[in-house]
Design a protein around this motif. Structure first.
Motif, PDB file in Angstrom:
ATOM      1  N   SER A 143      -8.755  41.052  33.567  1.00 28.54           N
ATOM      2  CA  SER A 143      -9.235  42.301  32.970  1.00 28.54           C
ATOM      3  C   SER A 143      -9.288  43.371  34.042  1.00 28.54           C
ATOM      4  O   SER A 143      -9.165  43.081  35.232  1.00 28.54           O
ATOM      5  N   GLN A 144      -9.474  44.591  33.641  1.00 26.05           N
ATOM      6  CA  GLN A 144      -9.538  45.741  34.560  1.00 26.05           C
ATOM      7  C   GLN A 144      -8.338  45.739  35.506  1.00 26.05           C
ATOM      8  O   GLN A 144      -8.476  45.834  36.719  1.00 26.05           O
ATOM      9  N   ILE A 145      -7.152  45.616  34.928  1.00 24.84           N
ATOM     10  CA  ILE A 145      -5.920  45.539  35.703  1.00 24.84           C
ATOM     11  C   ILE A 145      -5.474  46.934  36.110  1.00 24.84           C
ATOM     12  O   ILE A 145      -5.425  47.843  35.298  1.00 24.84           O
ATOM     13  N   GLU A 146      -5.148  47.076  37.400  1.00 23.96           N
ATOM     14  CA  GLU A 146      -4.666  48.347  37.923  1.00 23.96           C
ATOM     15  C   GLU A 146      -3.343  48.108  38.630  1.00 23.96           C
ATOM     16  O   GLU A 146      -3.172  47.110  39.324  1.00 23.96           O
ATOM     17  N   PHE A 147      -2.404  49.032  38.452  1.00 24.93           N
ATOM     18  CA  PHE A 147      -1.101  48.948  39.096  1.00 24.93           C
ATOM     19  C   PHE A 147      -0.934  50.092  40.088  1.00 24.93           C
ATOM     20  O   PHE A 147      -1.573  51.137  39.968  1.00 24.93           O
ATOM     21  N   LYS A 148      -0.063  49.852  41.061  1.00 22.18           N
ATOM     22  CA  LYS A 148       0.293  50.876  42.049  1.00 22.18           C
ATOM     23  C   LYS A 148      -0.929  51.419  42.780  1.00 22.18           C
ATOM     24  O   LYS A 148      -1.059  52.618  43.003  1.00 22.18           O
ATOM     25  N   VAL A 149      -1.817  50.514  43.140  1.00 24.23           N
ATOM     26  CA  VAL A 149      -3.011  50.870  43.904  1.00 24.23           C
ATOM     27  C   VAL A 149      -2.729  50.557  45.369  1.00 24.23           C
ATOM     28  O   VAL A 149      -2.139  49.527  45.691  1.00 24.23           O
ATOM     29  N   LYS A 150      -3.138  51.432  46.262  1.00 23.82           N
ATOM     30  CA  LYS A 150      -2.949  51.183  47.689  1.00 23.82           C
ATOM     31  C   LYS A 150      -3.894  50.055  48.114  1.00 23.82           C
ATOM     32  O   LYS A 150      -5.091  50.125  47.889  1.00 23.82           O
ATOM     33  N   ILE A 151      -3.310  49.026  48.725  1.00 25.73           N
ATOM     34  CA  ILE A 151      -4.077  47.848  49.138  1.00 25.73           C
ATOM     35  C   ILE A 151      -3.947  47.689  50.651  1.00 25.73           C
ATOM     36  O   ILE A 151      -2.839  47.676  51.184  1.00 25.73           O
ATOM     37  N   SER A 152      -5.067  47.551  51.316  1.00 30.24           N
ATOM     38  CA  SER A 152      -5.073  47.369  52.763  1.00 30.24           C
ATOM     39  C   SER A 152      -4.489  46.009  53.127  1.00 30.24           C
ATOM     40  O   SER A 152      -4.844  44.988  52.526  1.00 30.24           O
ATOM     41  N   LYS A 153      -3.610  45.984  54.119  1.00 30.14           N
ATOM     42  CA  LYS A 153      -3.028  44.723  54.604  1.00 30.14           C
ATOM     43  C   LYS A 153      -4.100  43.821  55.207  1.00 30.14           C
ATOM     44  O   LYS A 153      -3.938  42.616  55.272  1.00 30.14           O
ATOM     45  N   GLU A 154      -5.206  44.401  55.639  1.00 30.17           N
ATOM     46  CA  GLU A 154      -6.312  43.644  56.228  1.00 30.17           C
ATOM     47  C   GLU A 154      -6.910  42.644  55.235  1.00 30.17           C
ATOM     48  O   GLU A 154      -7.462  41.623  55.633  1.00 30.17           O
ATOM     49  N   LEU A 155      -6.813  42.956  53.944  1.00 27.14           N
ATOM     50  CA  LEU A 155      -7.372  42.085  52.918  1.00 27.14           C
ATOM     51  C   LEU A 155      -6.781  40.676  52.997  1.00 27.14           C
ATOM     52  O   LEU A 155      -7.455  39.689  52.726  1.00 27.14           O
ATOM     53  N   PHE A 156      -5.521  40.563  53.403  1.00 27.63           N
ATOM     54  CA  PHE A 156      -4.817  39.284  53.414  1.00 27.63           C
ATOM     55  C   PHE A 156      -4.823  38.600  54.781  1.00 27.63           C
ATOM     56  O   PHE A 156      -4.219  37.557  54.955  1.00 27.63           O
ATOM     57  N   LYS A 157      -5.506  39.186  55.756  1.00 29.39           N
ATOM     58  CA  LYS A 157      -5.594  38.593  57.096  1.00 29.39           C
ATOM     59  C   LYS A 157      -6.819  37.699  57.165  1.00 29.39           C
ATOM     60  O   LYS A 157      -7.907  38.076  56.760  1.00 29.39           O
ATOM     61  N   ILE A 158      -6.630  36.524  57.698  1.00 22.94           N
ATOM     62  CA  ILE A 158      -7.703  35.543  57.832  1.00 22.94           C
ATOM     63  C   ILE A 158      -8.373  35.732  59.185  1.00 22.94           C
ATOM     64  O   ILE A 158      -7.702  35.761  60.218  1.00 22.94           O
ATOM     65  N   LYS A 159      -9.682  35.857  59.165  1.00 25.72           N
ATOM     66  CA  LYS A 159     -10.462  35.980  60.398  1.00 25.72           C
ATOM     67  C   LYS A 159     -11.328  34.735  60.515  1.00 25.72           C
ATOM     68  O   LYS A 159     -12.372  34.637  59.871  1.00 25.72           O
ATOM     69  N   ILE A 160     -10.875  33.795  61.314  1.00 23.64           N
ATOM     70  CA  ILE A 160     -11.576  32.523  61.472  1.00 23.64           C
ATOM     71  C   ILE A 160     -12.538  32.635  62.648  1.00 23.64           C
ATOM     72  O   ILE A 160     -12.114  32.953  63.758  1.00 23.64           O
ATOM     73  N   PRO A 161     -13.820  32.383  62.391  1.00 21.96           N
ATOM     74  CA  PRO A 161     -14.782  32.432  63.496  1.00 21.96           C
ATOM     75  C   PRO A 161     -14.421  31.422  64.597  1.00 21.96           C
ATOM     76  O   PRO A 161     -13.870  30.345  64.314  1.00 21.96           O
ATOM     77  N   LYS A 162     -14.752  31.782  65.833  1.00 23.29           N
ATOM     78  CA  LYS A 162     -14.497  30.908  66.977  1.00 23.29           C
ATOM     79  C   LYS A 162     -15.181  29.559  66.761  1.00 23.29           C
ATOM     80  O   LYS A 162     -16.257  29.484  66.173  1.00 23.29           O
ATOM     81  N   ASN A 163     -14.561  28.483  67.195  1.00 21.12           N
ATOM     82  CA  ASN A 163     -15.049  27.105  67.097  1.00 21.12           C
ATOM     83  C   ASN A 163     -15.144  26.587  65.662  1.00 21.12           C
ATOM     84  O   ASN A 163     -15.884  25.657  65.387  1.00 21.12           O
TER      85      ASN A 163
END
Length: 173
Positions: A143-163
């Motif tokens: 639901s609430q589907i939106e097309f052609k929205v600017k999406i930050s590439k950061e959203l798909f980057k994994i930030k794994i905490p140290k250790n």
């Protein structure tokens, strides 16, 4: 999305799904917090413990393989050509508002009894239903589907905490 199994009542998850090209971000916020991220190379599963228990999230990942049927849901959402190599339409039922398409696996898969419901007016997928490899009935309502929205590439980057240990996941077939 809703998951129904023989062992419990349906369990409803509430969250947000973002798709950009071959990248995919699903964040469930209720009843439990978890994320599934497809970054182009891996399917990441990040499970957060319930707030009352505290602790750090668990990180799991699985290398993406377009030939693996366990990656099929991502194929459905990202590559319709590959999708129709794996499924064939067995029934197409239309009503005034929607069209339900029942699909049959051409080859063995983790997904069975796949049904896609399209909104007739917008021609957009509004629901995906299937049985997973554990025979759970899964319903994903979009639901609430939106097309052609600017999406930050950061959203798909994994930030794994140290250790933090990353668990390598694999299909159990």
């Amino acid at each position: 999305s809703t998951i129904k199994s023989d062992f419990s009542k349906p369990k409803e998850f509430v969250g947000a799904l973002t798709i950009s090209g071959e990248k995919f971000f699903l964040e469930n916020k209720k009843p439990d917090i978890n994320k599934i991220i497809v970054d182009g190379n891996y399917i990441w599963n990040i499970q957060y413990p319930p707030a009352e228990f505290g602790g750090s999230p668990q990180y799991g990942r699985k290398k993406i393989s377009s030939s693996k049927d366990s990656d099929l849901m991502f194929v459905i959402l990202n590559d319709p050509k590959k999708f129709f190599q794996k499924f064939e339409v067995v029934k197409n039922t239309s009503s005034e508002n929607s069209t339900q398409i029942d699909l049959k696996n051409k080859i063995p898969s983790d997904f069975k009894n796949l049904r896609i419901t399209l909104d007739n007016k917008s021609k957009v997928i509004e629901k995906i239903q299937y049985n997973d490899d554990l025979e759970n009935e899964v319903t994903i309502v979009l639901s609430q589907i939106e097309f052609k929205v600017k999406i930050s590439k950061e959203l798909f980057k994994i930030k794994i905490p140290k250790n933090t240990q990353v668990i390598e996941l694999w299909s159990h077939k």
